[in-house]
Design a protein around this motif. Structure first.
Motif, mmCIF file in Angstrom:
data_model
loop_
_atom_site.group_PDB
_atom_site.id
_atom_site.type_symbol
_atom_site.label_atom_id
_atom_site.label_comp_id
_atom_site.label_asym_id
_atom_site.label_seq_id
_atom_site.Cartn_x
_atom_site.Cartn_y
_atom_site.Cartn_z
ATOM 1 N N THR A 115 2.253 -7.832 8.014
ATOM 2 C CA THR A 115 3.493 -7.797 7.234
ATOM 3 C C THR A 115 3.815 -6.370 6.809
ATOM 4 O O THR A 115 4.975 -5.944 6.823
ATOM 5 N N THR A 116 2.796 -5.621 6.464
ATOM 6 C CA THR A 116 2.996 -4.231 6.045
ATOM 7 C C THR A 116 3.512 -3.376 7.200
ATOM 8 O O THR A 116 4.427 -2.562 7.017
ATOM 9 N N ARG A 117 2.942 -3.563 8.390
ATOM 10 C CA ARG A 117 3.425 -2.811 9.559
ATOM 11 C C ARG A 117 4.909 -3.081 9.796
ATOM 12 O O ARG A 117 5.689 -2.177 10.084
ATOM 13 N N ALA A 118 5.286 -4.358 9.679
ATOM 14 C CA ALA A 118 6.689 -4.736 9.898
ATOM 15 C C ALA A 118 7.591 -4.087 8.847
ATOM 16 O O ALA A 118 8.694 -3.617 9.159
ATOM 17 N N LEU A 119 7.136 -4.049 7.595
ATOM 18 C CA LEU A 119 7.929 -3.435 6.523
ATOM 19 C C LEU A 119 8.068 -1.926 6.723
ATOM 20 O O LEU A 119 9.138 -1.350 6.495
ATOM 21 N N LYS A 120 6.988 -1.299 7.163
ATOM 22 C CA LYS A 120 7.027 0.160 7.355
ATOM 23 C C LYS A 120 7.985 0.571 8.467
ATOM 24 O O LYS A 120 8.435 1.714 8.512
ATOM 25 N N ALA A 121 8.291 -0.376 9.355
ATOM 26 C CA ALA A 121 9.209 -0.075 10.460
ATOM 27 C C ALA A 121 10.666 -0.091 10.015
ATOM 28 O O ALA A 121 11.560 0.305 10.771
ATOM 29 N N ILE A 122 10.924 -0.567 8.780
ATOM 30 C CA ILE A 122 12.304 -0.611 8.276
ATOM 31 C C ILE A 122 12.673 0.769 7.741
ATOM 32 O O ILE A 122 12.026 1.275 6.820
ATOM 33 N N PRO A 123 13.701 1.390 8.326
ATOM 34 C CA PRO A 123 14.027 2.767 7.938
ATOM 35 C C PRO A 123 14.744 2.849 6.598
ATOM 36 O O PRO A 123 15.660 2.103 6.326
ATOM 37 N N GLN A 124 14.251 3.730 5.765
ATOM 38 C CA GLN A 124 14.956 4.082 4.527
ATOM 39 C C GLN A 124 14.519 5.475 4.105
ATOM 40 O O GLN A 124 13.368 5.853 4.330
ATOM 41 N N THR A 125 15.435 6.230 3.539
ATOM 42 C CA THR A 125 15.121 7.564 3.043
ATOM 43 C C THR A 125 15.330 7.587 1.535
ATOM 44 O O THR A 125 16.441 7.338 1.071
ATOM 45 N N PRO A 126 14.264 7.900 0.730
ATOM 46 C CA PRO A 126 12.860 7.997 1.145
ATOM 47 C C PRO A 126 12.301 6.624 1.526
ATOM 48 O O PRO A 126 12.937 5.607 1.266
ATOM 49 N N PRO A 127 11.092 6.586 2.142
ATOM 50 C CA PRO A 127 10.558 5.324 2.656
ATOM 51 C C PRO A 127 10.310 4.284 1.556
ATOM 52 O O PRO A 127 10.166 4.618 0.373
ATOM 53 N N LEU A 128 10.277 3.029 1.965
ATOM 54 C CA LEU A 128 9.936 1.943 1.052
ATOM 55 C C LEU A 128 8.532 2.158 0.493
ATOM 56 O O LEU A 128 7.639 2.663 1.183
ATOM 57 N N GLN A 129 8.325 1.750 -0.754
ATOM 58 C CA GLN A 129 7.003 1.851 -1.383
ATOM 59 C C GLN A 129 6.330 0.479 -1.296
ATOM 60 O O GLN A 129 6.716 -0.459 -2.003
ATOM 61 N N ILE A 130 5.337 0.391 -0.420
ATOM 62 C CA ILE A 130 4.727 -0.902 -0.085
ATOM 63 C C ILE A 130 3.290 -0.947 -0.603
ATOM 64 O O ILE A 130 2.509 -0.018 -0.378
ATOM 65 N N PHE A 131 2.955 -2.055 -1.275
ATOM 66 C CA PHE A 131 1.629 -2.193 -1.878
ATOM 67 C C PHE A 131 1.049 -3.579 -1.564
ATOM 68 O O PHE A 131 1.795 -4.527 -1.324
ATOM 69 N N GLY A 132 -0.279 -3.676 -1.592
ATOM 70 C CA GLY A 132 -0.939 -4.971 -1.464
ATOM 71 C C GLY A 132 -1.515 -5.287 -0.111
ATOM 72 O O GLY A 132 -2.085 -6.356 0.088
ATOM 73 N N GLU A 133 -1.380 -4.363 0.840
ATOM 74 C CA GLU A 133 -1.851 -4.620 2.211
ATOM 75 C C GLU A 133 -3.304 -5.080 2.254
ATOM 76 O O GLU A 133 -3.693 -5.907 3.066
ATOM 77 N N HIS A 134 -4.111 -4.537 1.347
ATOM 78 C CA HIS A 134 -5.546 -4.814 1.361
ATOM 79 C C HIS A 134 -5.901 -6.220 0.884
ATOM 80 O O HIS A 134 -7.025 -6.679 1.068
ATOM 81 N N THR A 135 -4.954 -6.941 0.272
ATOM 82 C CA THR A 135 -5.307 -8.205 -0.392
ATOM 83 C C THR A 135 -5.604 -9.332 0.590
ATOM 84 O O THR A 135 -6.539 -10.097 0.403
ATOM 85 N N GLY A 136 -4.778 -9.485 1.622
ATOM 86 C CA GLY A 136 -5.107 -10.438 2.688
ATOM 87 C C GLY A 136 -4.705 -11.882 2.474
ATOM 88 O O GLY A 136 -4.606 -12.640 3.427
ATOM 89 N N ASN A 137 -4.496 -12.324 1.238
ATOM 90 C CA ASN A 137 -4.050 -13.702 0.996
ATOM 91 C C ASN A 137 -3.257 -13.765 -0.314
ATOM 92 O O ASN A 137 -3.281 -12.839 -1.121
ATOM 93 N N GLY A 138 -2.538 -14.885 -0.488
ATOM 94 C CA GLY A 138 -1.645 -15.023 -1.626
ATOM 95 C C GLY A 138 -2.344 -14.973 -2.970
ATOM 96 O O GLY A 138 -1.824 -14.388 -3.935
ATOM 97 N N ASP A 139 -3.532 -15.576 -3.048
ATOM 98 C CA ASP A 139 -4.277 -15.577 -4.322
ATOM 99 C C ASP A 139 -4.587 -14.151 -4.765
ATOM 100 O O ASP A 139 -4.339 -13.762 -5.909
ATOM 101 N N ALA A 140 -5.150 -13.369 -3.829
ATOM 102 C CA ALA A 140 -5.534 -11.993 -4.156
ATOM 103 C C ALA A 140 -4.304 -11.133 -4.427
ATOM 104 O O ALA A 140 -4.317 -10.274 -5.316
ATOM 105 N N LEU A 141 -3.226 -11.361 -3.659
ATOM 106 C CA LEU A 141 -2.004 -10.582 -3.871
ATOM 107 C C LEU A 141 -1.434 -10.845 -5.266
ATOM 108 O O LEU A 141 -1.000 -9.918 -5.958
#
Length: 304
Positions: A115-141
């Motif tokens: 999901t993070t890779r897909a979000l990072k591909a969305i262009p915006q200046t400055p880039p989107l600030q994406i967090f939580g990639e390391h969590t892996g599941n809804g509970d941890a997120l």
């Protein structure tokens, strides 16, 4: 489709990702004495939900998702690539100025690497600030969001609501956790869900799956990897594992077993247990190609 009879087929019940698919890359490469052959059998068909897309588009156009105190939402949550695809479509359709979609000052929460890779591909200046990639599941997120979002808006006694872009079928663990009435008022976060896509089983899945099973019926062993509860019923029927009367899986001895089932994570495993009284052979510890590969190879080592 020509299959190599010397390899162990891994039937991946998903649509092959483009331009490359990490599951294909990993499972088509011989490694540590294991030689697999990945075969994709698409299960799900997705469609964008017009009402939800219009709601989300209106919020973007009116800049209601912002760090500003007069905004409607202070951040976004994504737990599926399909929701990101819906977001990407709206961004592409509405492109005008270089700062569009004007989300540079908010946190965007993502459940895992895909999901993070897909979000990072969305262009915006400055880039989107994406967090939580390391969590892996809804509970941890959800637990991560409580802490991170609380810090992001630490100057506000009541945190701004979060917008969660979802499909028709989803777990409610994130809204339940963030809106838990046992939380103090200054920690609780209101979550609004907007359904931006729907999911169903492809009409051709049962036949496509039967064709692949027939072509791999002579193998010493084969694996079926399940990525979501949708399609589990058709899969189990195709494998001849369901009792027509009870709707549950017929118990078999492991000695006669040649087809093994792995799930991407606990959500699908728990669904199989609850609905069909079936415990899959492997439940991946991490929802990733590496996690699935590790789970399968560890299990196979245990059989020898």
């Amino acid at each position: 489709m020509t299959l190599d009879s010397t390899k162990t087929p891994v039937l991946l019940l998903k649509t092959k990702s483009t331009p490359t698919d990490a599951y294909e890359d990993l499972f088509s490469t011989p490694r540590d004495g294991f030689d697999f052959e990945p075969v994709f059998v698409p299960v799900l068909q997705h469609r964008f939900e017009d009402d939800g897309m219009r709601q989300f588009e209106k919020l973007l156009l009116e800049r209601q998702i912002t760090k500003s105190s007069d905004g409607a939402y202070g951040g976004l949550i994504f737990t599926s690539q399909r929701a990101v695809e819906a977001f990407a479509k709206l961004v592409e359709d509405g492109r005008g100025d270089e700062n569009w979609p004007h989300l540079q000052d908010i946190p965007i929460y993502s459940v895992g690497p895909a999901t993070t890779r897909a979000l990072k591909a969305i262009p915006q200046t400055p880039p989107l600030q994406i967090f939580g990639e390391h969590t892996g599941n809804g509970d941890a997120l959800a637990q991560f969001i409580l802490e991170h979002y609380g810090e992001w808006y630490k100057d506000r006694s009541i945190k701004p609501p979060l917008l969660f872009l979802v499909g028709e079928q989803r777990r409610d663990i994130i809204p339940k956790t963030l809106m838990d009435m046992n939380l103090p008022d200054n920690q609780r976060i209101v979550v609004t869900e907007i359904v931006v896509y729907g999911t169903g089983v492809m009409e051709s899945f049962a036949q496509d799956f039967a064709d692949v099973l027939q072509k791999t019926s002579d193998r010493l062993s084969r694996w079926v990897v399940v990525f979501s509860p949708t399609g589990c019923d058709s899969m189990l029927k195709g494998l001849g594992m369901l009792d027509d009367e009870t709707g549950k899986v017929v118990k078999r001895s492991q000695e006669e077993q040649t087809t093994f089932i792995a799930t991407i994570g606990p959500t699908t495993r728990n669904y199989l247990k609850r609905i069909f009284d079936y415990e899959p052979d492997v439940c991946s510890e991490k929802p990733s190609p590496e996690g699935v590969w590790q789970g399968i190879t560890d299990f196979m080592k245990g059989l020898t």
